[in-house]
Scaffold this motif. Sequence first.
Motif, mmCIF file in Angstrom:
data_model
loop_
_atom_site.group_PDB
_atom_site.id
_atom_site.type_symbol
_atom_site.label_atom_id
_atom_site.label_comp_id
_atom_site.label_asym_id
_atom_site.label_seq_id
_atom_site.Cartn_x
_atom_site.Cartn_y
_atom_site.Cartn_z
ATOM 1 N N ASN A 1 4.867 9.574 -1.401
ATOM 2 C CA ASN A 1 4.628 8.082 -1.247
ATOM 3 C C ASN A 1 5.417 7.640 -2.695
ATOM 4 O O ASN A 1 5.516 8.299 -3.619
ATOM 5 N N PRO A 2 6.120 6.311 -2.764
ATOM 6 C CA PRO A 2 6.629 5.725 -3.676
ATOM 7 C C PRO A 2 5.564 5.414 -5.070
ATOM 8 O O PRO A 2 4.401 5.632 -4.858
ATOM 9 N N ASP B 1 0.753 -1.132 0.002
ATOM 10 C CA ASP B 1 0.134 -0.134 0.045
ATOM 11 C C ASP B 1 0.801 1.122 0.047
ATOM 12 O O ASP B 1 1.769 1.382 0.881
ATOM 13 N N ARG B 2 0.918 1.890 -1.225
ATOM 14 C CA ARG B 2 1.768 3.261 -1.250
ATOM 15 C C ARG B 2 1.571 4.232 -0.185
ATOM 16 O O ARG B 2 2.610 4.757 0.229
ATOM 17 N N THR B 3 0.520 4.509 0.424
ATOM 18 C CA THR B 3 0.393 5.173 1.423
ATOM 19 C C THR B 3 1.107 4.959 2.694
ATOM 20 O O THR B 3 1.204 5.949 3.588
#
Lengths: 71, 294
Positions: B247-248, B236-238
């Motif tokens: 974020n990534p 999950d990027r967040t």
Amino acid sequence: MKFNIGNTTVDFNVERIRKEYPGKEAFFSDMISAHGMIEEKDFKKVLERVWKEAFPKNEKTEVNPEEKESL
Amino acid sequence: MEILGTIGGICDDTDQPHTKQSGCSSFEGITDGFYFTNPGALFDTDEEAFNEEIKNAVYESGIKRVIPVFGLTAVTVNGGDIRTNQEGWGPEMPTGTNAVREDYIIPLGGECLYKQVAKMNKRSMRVFRVDQAMKSFGTAIRQSDEIKQRGFLLNSVYVTLRKETEGQIGAIILSLFYSVNYENELINKHSVQLGEKAEGLSGIYLEKGSASGKAKVRITCSGDDVTSVYGSDLADRTLYLSESGTNPSSVEYNSSGELTITPAGKYRIADAATLKNAGIEGGYEGENIFGDIA
């Protein structure tokens, strides 16, 4: 955007992709090399969907209503 | 000769003591734990609302954050004695009480808990004491038209560690130094029955995995790897933030038990509320440490 591909789950940050990748090839190349464990054929289908989400075709042609007024 | 002017009395005779003794009197019981809060944090006095606030406040950031510490087994109280003054052959005149200090023993939690609670050393905080009957004790305060409650004010907290000896187990000694206003706070003491204990959080961080861009999530103190415990929920990027706060581009979790984060770089794990919202239950929070996974 989150995808399950076999035993792998990948979450993409569409906003960042939109800002950082000037072209589809660079995006595909970076992602395929980073996520090397995912079967490439399936992964490419996912990347296509992500790219379309980041750069919908009509986005480039659509004119911002405010800009339209000033034209 | 006419006498003019009056000196206002200092005794408030309107505040009459009402002393009928209830057949069901109770006192604050043996303290089992604490909810530490920031000095400015205010909470609802209503039982249901307070329980809900405390449960959520463990995951809050900033002033509303609550830090639970439980498992106390002994206390030594110092201070709280009546201070008096005696002039010549006159009677002793009480002038108030001296400051209170309580030293609590925590035998469980070990060095890991010590490292965490020692972060509170010398901090001014407020504390809700929770007794063994799960009642919390704080102090009520009027704010505008509302009555709110808050913990007792501590001038400071100090935590020390006692190592094991032949005759004694190791323990954490948690010392609370109450403020000079403690006596007034006790007069406004407020008690709420708690439902369940809110547990504290564990710190987690990212550590570089088997190659550049690969990472594992580890518990700060023990170093235990929890990546595969939460598996795809961690994709999950967040949950990951770079030094610039972004974020990534992508995060992958696969059956190898590692995360793949692009672009490779330095990331920290998000705060407790973000982790909880992403389904990472169990009470974790990302440490303010940027793990270099490049």
